[in-house]
Scaffold this active site. Structure first.
Site, PDB file in Angstrom:
ATOM      1  N   MET A 208       0.865  -1.189   0.000  1.00 23.34           N
ATOM      2  CA  MET A 208       0.000   0.000   0.000  1.00 23.34           C
ATOM      3  C   MET A 208       0.898   1.235   0.000  1.00 23.34           C
ATOM      4  O   MET A 208       1.684   1.435   0.930  1.00 23.34           O
ATOM      5  CB  MET A 208      -0.897  -0.035   1.247  1.00 23.34           C
ATOM      6  N   HIS A 209       0.792   2.029  -1.062  1.00 24.75           N
ATOM      7  CA  HIS A 209       1.653   3.210  -1.128  1.00 24.75           C
ATOM      8  C   HIS A 209       0.997   4.412  -1.792  1.00 24.75           C
ATOM      9  O   HIS A 209       1.492   5.517  -1.682  1.00 24.75           O
ATOM     10  CB  HIS A 209       2.939   2.883  -1.894  1.00 24.75           C
ATOM     11  N   ARG A 210      -0.127   4.226  -2.484  1.00 24.37           N
ATOM     12  CA  ARG A 210      -0.723   5.334  -3.239  1.00 24.37           C
ATOM     13  C   ARG A 210      -1.326   6.383  -2.305  1.00 24.37           C
ATOM     14  O   ARG A 210      -1.953   6.054  -1.302  1.00 24.37           O
ATOM     15  CB  ARG A 210      -1.791   4.816  -4.206  1.00 24.37           C
ATOM     16  N   ASP A 286      -2.407  -1.788  -3.871  1.00 27.34           N
ATOM     17  CA  ASP A 286      -2.855  -0.677  -4.711  1.00 27.34           C
ATOM     18  C   ASP A 286      -1.848  -0.426  -5.835  1.00 27.34           C
ATOM     19  O   ASP A 286      -1.902   0.586  -6.518  1.00 27.34           O
ATOM     20  CB  ASP A 286      -3.111   0.595  -3.894  1.00 27.34           C
TER      21      ASP A 286
END
Length: 440
Positions: A208-210, A286
């Site tokens: 998860m990084h967005r 994501d």
């Protein structure tokens, strides 16, 4: 012939490795330009070494920075190299700032641009990647496209089918190539090795990084709330530094870290991550590229987004868009874990990105274009007045190629009454509605 390749990030290096292999195998002269936007020279060199790729001929050392500053510095450095090297074609891959910079510079120097992984669209212009890929496609002469759906995106934007090459995605070639290297080396990162994933059941890999997820407290709370209830899964979370910082700022990190079934570890190198992915029961992410890798490795994926530029993975049945909706995440995760038939259907989804021969098809197309003199960019002698556009329904047995030859035309769009179809040369047009350009 000389081929220049512009690379800026690890995903680009990963996906271009099979193409670099193919270029070297054929003895074609090449020039590898690394913008160095993500890491220093030592780390960069190690990554090329790990993937068994030759070191770049040039490293521009752009580093991090704002989109404008980074892209401008890249353009300056790339332009200097291209003026010196004078390649016949410049290859860019994907949707990064390096792709934008490379495509803009090369096209303004009247050097052919080949866009690998062209035609992807999320239809979300708030994403910088969407703007980059659209701009790169506007500059390109050759488009190497993963799927028919992506090709139709380009046809709808007015690109000639003669410039479009449906090759599959080099991510398939790359996964097979790099998993072999990874398994040969074994797990290098101690935090992953200590988990003994070989003997761990029901692994859920989370990435998860967005910004739309990690900068939104409500979304994060929903996602973490979902993870709390997935107690039958071993959740392995190689956490991005920015994601960790945001979780801490929202006072959510300790809450997640204290869950017994959640294993938060430091970010993994690509090869270690590939081993983890291949051992996973489910991926929750994501990331765009991971959607492709998951379906290639036969691992079901739930995507923490409400749109994707990889819709083929959804259509094929290997990917489900769940956004940050707790109910949707839990329903699908539990179904994959407990419903064997449902899970097998996702695992066995047909890979829309091909069989691992995208690099061969790409270099075949470039060699053919070079031999036919099609990489030479010249101003057209006639503009606008040289053709007219028409639409008709075809009632006879005739292929695309035959129609074009008979009418001195270029078939643009084909509609079978239900959906758009890519106009392959031998496609029978009987009963189809088509648009085409007539040359005069």
């Amino acid at each position: 012939m000389k081929i220049a390749i512009v690379l800026g990030t690890r995903p680009e290096i990963i996906k271009m490795a099979p193409i670099i292999d193919e270029i070297e195998k054929r003895g074609i002269t090449s020039c590898l330009i690394h913008t160095g936007q993500h890491y220093d020279k030592e780390m960069s060199d190690n990554f090329f070494k790990d993937l068994e790729i030759k070191s770049p001929d040039y490293n521009i050392h752009v580093g991090s920075g704002s989109h404008g500053k980074q892209t401008g510095l890249m353009m300056k450095g790339i332009e200097e190299v291209l003026l010196d090297e004078k390649p016949d074609i410049v290859l860019v891959q994907g949707d990064t700032n390096a792709v934008l910079a490379g495509a803009l510079v090369a096209s303004k120097l009247h050097i052919a641009v080949g866009h690998v992984e062209a035609g992807l669209r999320s239809f979300d212009i708030t994403m910088p990647e969407e703007l980059n890929r659209m701009a790169a496609d506007a500059c390109s002469l050759m488009y190497f496209i993963p799927t028919e759906e992506s090709a139709i995106n380009l046809l709808a934007e007015g690109i000639s089918r003669k410039k479009l090459f449906i090759t599959g995605n080099t991510v398939v070639d790359a996964c097979f190539r790099h998993l072999e290297i990874a398994n040969k080396l074994g797990i290098q990162e101690e935090s992953l090795a200590s988990l003994d994933i070989e003997n761990m059941n029901n692994i859920l890999t989370l990435t998860m990084h967005r910004a739309e997820n990690v900068d939104d407290k409500e979304r994060l709370i929903n996602i973490i709330s979902s993870l709390k209830e997935l107690k039958d899964m071993n959740i392995i979370f190689p956490i991005h530094p920015r994601t960790k910082k945001t979780l801490e700022n929202f006072n959510l990190f300790d809450e997640l870290n204290e869950l017994e079934h959640v294993h938060i570890i430091k970010p993994l190198g690509y090869l270690d991550f590939l081993i983890l992915t291949s051992h996973s029961t489910l991926i929750l992410t994501d990331s765009g590229g991971l959607q492709e890798e998951a379906i290639t490795l036969d691992v079901p994926v739930l995507t923490l987004r409400y749109n994707t530029e990889r819709p083929e993975t959804v259509s094929a049945g290997g990917n489900i868009l769940v956004g940050a909706n707790k109910k949707t995440i839990l329903e699908n995760a539990k179904k994959i874990l407990n419903d064997e038939e449902f899970a097998d259907k996702m695992k066995n989804a047909k890979n829309p990105y091909g069989n691992g021969d995208a690099a061969i098809k790409t270099i075949d197309a470039i060699e053919k274009a070079y031999n036919e003199g099609l990489l030479n960019i010249k101003s057209p002698e006639n503009i606008m007045s040289s053709f007219s556009r028409k639409m008709i329904k075809i009632n006879e047995d005739i292929s695309v190629g035959e129609f074009e030859e008979h009418e001195n035309a270029l078939v643009h769009m084909v509609f079978d009454g239900e959906k758009m179809i890519f106009p392959l040369n031998d496609l029978n047009l009987k009963g189809m509605m088509i648009t085409y350009d007539v040359y005069q």
